[in-house]
Design a protein around this motif. Structure first.
Motif, PDB file in Angstrom:
ATOM      1  N   ILE A 108       0.845  -1.202   0.000  1.00 62.79           N
ATOM      2  CA  ILE A 108       0.000   0.000   0.000  1.00 62.79           C
ATOM      3  C   ILE A 108       0.880   1.252   0.000  1.00 62.79           C
ATOM      4  O   ILE A 108       0.606   2.222  -0.707  1.00 62.79           O
ATOM      5  CB  ILE A 108      -0.963  -0.015   1.207  1.00 62.79           C
ATOM      6  CG1 ILE A 108      -1.946  -1.172   1.068  1.00 62.79           C
ATOM      7  CG2 ILE A 108      -1.713   1.308   1.317  1.00 62.79           C
ATOM      8  CD1 ILE A 108      -2.819  -1.406   2.288  1.00 62.79           C
ATOM      9  N   GLY A 109       1.966   1.212   0.775  1.00 61.73           N
ATOM     10  CA  GLY A 109       2.907   2.338   0.760  1.00 61.73           C
ATOM     11  C   GLY A 109       3.452   2.575  -0.634  1.00 61.73           C
ATOM     12  O   GLY A 109       3.532   3.720  -1.103  1.00 61.73           O
ATOM     13  N   ALA A 110       3.812   1.497  -1.316  1.00 65.15           N
ATOM     14  CA  ALA A 110       4.337   1.624  -2.683  1.00 65.15           C
ATOM     15  C   ALA A 110       3.290   2.230  -3.613  1.00 65.15           C
ATOM     16  O   ALA A 110       3.594   3.081  -4.459  1.00 65.15           O
ATOM     17  CB  ALA A 110       4.765   0.248  -3.185  1.00 65.15           C
ATOM     18  N   MET A 111       2.034   1.793  -3.463  1.00 66.37           N
ATOM     19  CA  MET A 111       0.959   2.302  -4.326  1.00 66.37           C
ATOM     20  C   MET A 111       0.747   3.806  -4.119  1.00 66.37           C
ATOM     21  O   MET A 111       0.400   4.529  -5.048  1.00 66.37           O
ATOM     22  CB  MET A 111      -0.341   1.558  -4.024  1.00 66.37           C
ATOM     23  CG  MET A 111      -0.325   0.090  -4.402  1.00 66.37           C
ATOM     24  SD  MET A 111      -1.666  -0.770  -3.548  1.00 66.37           S
ATOM     25  CE  MET A 111      -1.657  -2.354  -4.360  1.00 66.37           C
ATOM     26  N   ILE A 112       0.950   4.266  -2.877  1.00 69.16           N
ATOM     27  CA  ILE A 112       0.698   5.682  -2.573  1.00 69.16           C
ATOM     28  C   ILE A 112       1.852   6.576  -3.025  1.00 69.16           C
ATOM     29  O   ILE A 112       1.627   7.666  -3.547  1.00 69.16           O
ATOM     30  CB  ILE A 112       0.426   5.849  -1.059  1.00 69.16           C
ATOM     31  CG1 ILE A 112      -0.923   5.205  -0.703  1.00 69.16           C
ATOM     32  CG2 ILE A 112       0.419   7.327  -0.659  1.00 69.16           C
ATOM     33  CD1 ILE A 112      -1.216   5.153   0.774  1.00 69.16           C
ATOM     34  N   ILE A 113       3.089   6.108  -2.860  1.00 76.71           N
ATOM     35  CA  ILE A 113       4.219   6.990  -3.213  1.00 76.71           C
ATOM     36  C   ILE A 113       4.479   7.019  -4.724  1.00 76.71           C
ATOM     37  O   ILE A 113       5.099   7.947  -5.223  1.00 76.71           O
ATOM     38  CB  ILE A 113       5.522   6.606  -2.472  1.00 76.71           C
ATOM     39  CG1 ILE A 113       5.999   5.205  -2.855  1.00 76.71           C
ATOM     40  CG2 ILE A 113       5.354   6.732  -0.985  1.00 76.71           C
ATOM     41  CD1 ILE A 113       7.355   4.862  -2.249  1.00 76.71           C
ATOM     42  N   ALA A 114       3.981   6.026  -5.450  1.00 79.53           N
ATOM     43  CA  ALA A 114       4.247   5.988  -6.892  1.00 79.53           C
ATOM     44  C   ALA A 114       3.281   6.902  -7.655  1.00 79.53           C
ATOM     45  O   ALA A 114       2.073   6.737  -7.530  1.00 79.53           O
ATOM     46  CB  ALA A 114       4.102   4.558  -7.400  1.00 79.53           C
TER      47      ALA A 114
END
Lengths: 66, 198
Positions: free
Chosen positions: B29-35
């Motif tokens: 989820i962190g990856a989805m938000i920062i990308a």
């Protein structure tokens, strides 16, 4: 020479169409930018701003996703 | 897409890879938000709807951004190979079996197609109403980030079947998002924009 026009989002499309007709984007001497105020203190038209639409222009969308 | 955003896509790919390899959903989820992964497709859609140069720039951004994301996923797989139990296994226990996430993001179902349809429309609508920051929520719903990161992981791990399935899932999301966003931008042009050129 710089002109500042304050309009609601609801009227922005009309302003952009006028600017388009006047050569914005093709006339080298003319540039146009839009911005939103972070706050507004006014005796009149406050309701117009509160109840305004939140539609972006195509140029704003394009700049936002750049 | 600027170098900073390309770097963010690479880092997001590495985050996603470690999340997939360790069964850690919050890393994904962190990856989805920062990308900034929604922007390239919406740029292509805007170009298609308005007939502008945004289409070409969007295609370049897709190659740069998702290339960096996939490379980040491959980098994460290399870390797993060095420190973990294999290219796609981090070798650390978590609250989900690692293969559950990998299986989910490499499988295309009717519900994933519906989510892509809704996500593509929602993301474009958020841009139309000047709520760009909320497109991060759309990215969480879509499988773009984990699918492309998993593709990179599977390629360096030689898992060609998994790579193909993950790429298929990501490509489907990408295509549907672009089509739905194009429809929304075209509708916006017809109803609000009403100009012959942009």
């Amino acid at each position: 020479m710089t002109f500042t026009v304050e309009v609601t989002d609801r009227s922005l499309g009309q302003v952009m169409r006028i600017a388009d007709a006047c050569g914005a984007g093709t006339d080298q001497a003319m540039s146009l930018s839009t911005s939103r105020p972070a706050s507004l203190v006014t005796a009149g038209r406050a309701d117009d701003v509160v109840q305004d639409s939140d539609t972006a222009t195509a140029e704003e969308i394009e700049l936002a996703i750049g | 897409m600027t170098a900073g955003k390309v770097s963010a896509m690479f880092v997001a790919g590495s985050f996603a890879a470690l999340g997939l390899a360790s069964g850690t959903l919050h890393l994904l989820i962190g990856a989805m938000i920062i990308a900034p992964g929604f922007e390239p497709f919406s740029r292509v859609a805007l170009g298609l709807a308005h007939g502008s140069r945004a289409r070409r720039r969007g295609l370049i951004d897709i190659v740069k951004g998702y290339g960096a994301l996939t490379a980040g996923g491959a980098g994460g797989a290399v870390l797993c190979a060095i420190f973990g139990d294999g290219w796609i296994d981090a070798g650390v226990g978590s609250y989900l079996p690692a293969e559950a996430l990998q299986r989910y993001f490499s499988t295309t179902t009717w519900s994933s197609g519906i989510v892509a349809v809704l996500g593509g429309a929602a993301g474009a609508l958020l841009l139309v109403v000047n709520r760009r920051v909320l497109t991060a929520g759309v990215m969480v719903a879509l499988a773009l980030i984990p699918a492309f990161a998993l593709t990179g992981m599977a390629v360096v791990g030689g898992e060609w079947g998994l790579a193909g399935r993950a790429l298929g899932r990501g490509a489907l999301d990408a295509a549907v998002v672009t089509v739905m966003s194009t429809i929304v931008f075209w509708w916006h042009r017809r109803t609000a924009h009403r100009r012959t050129r942009v």
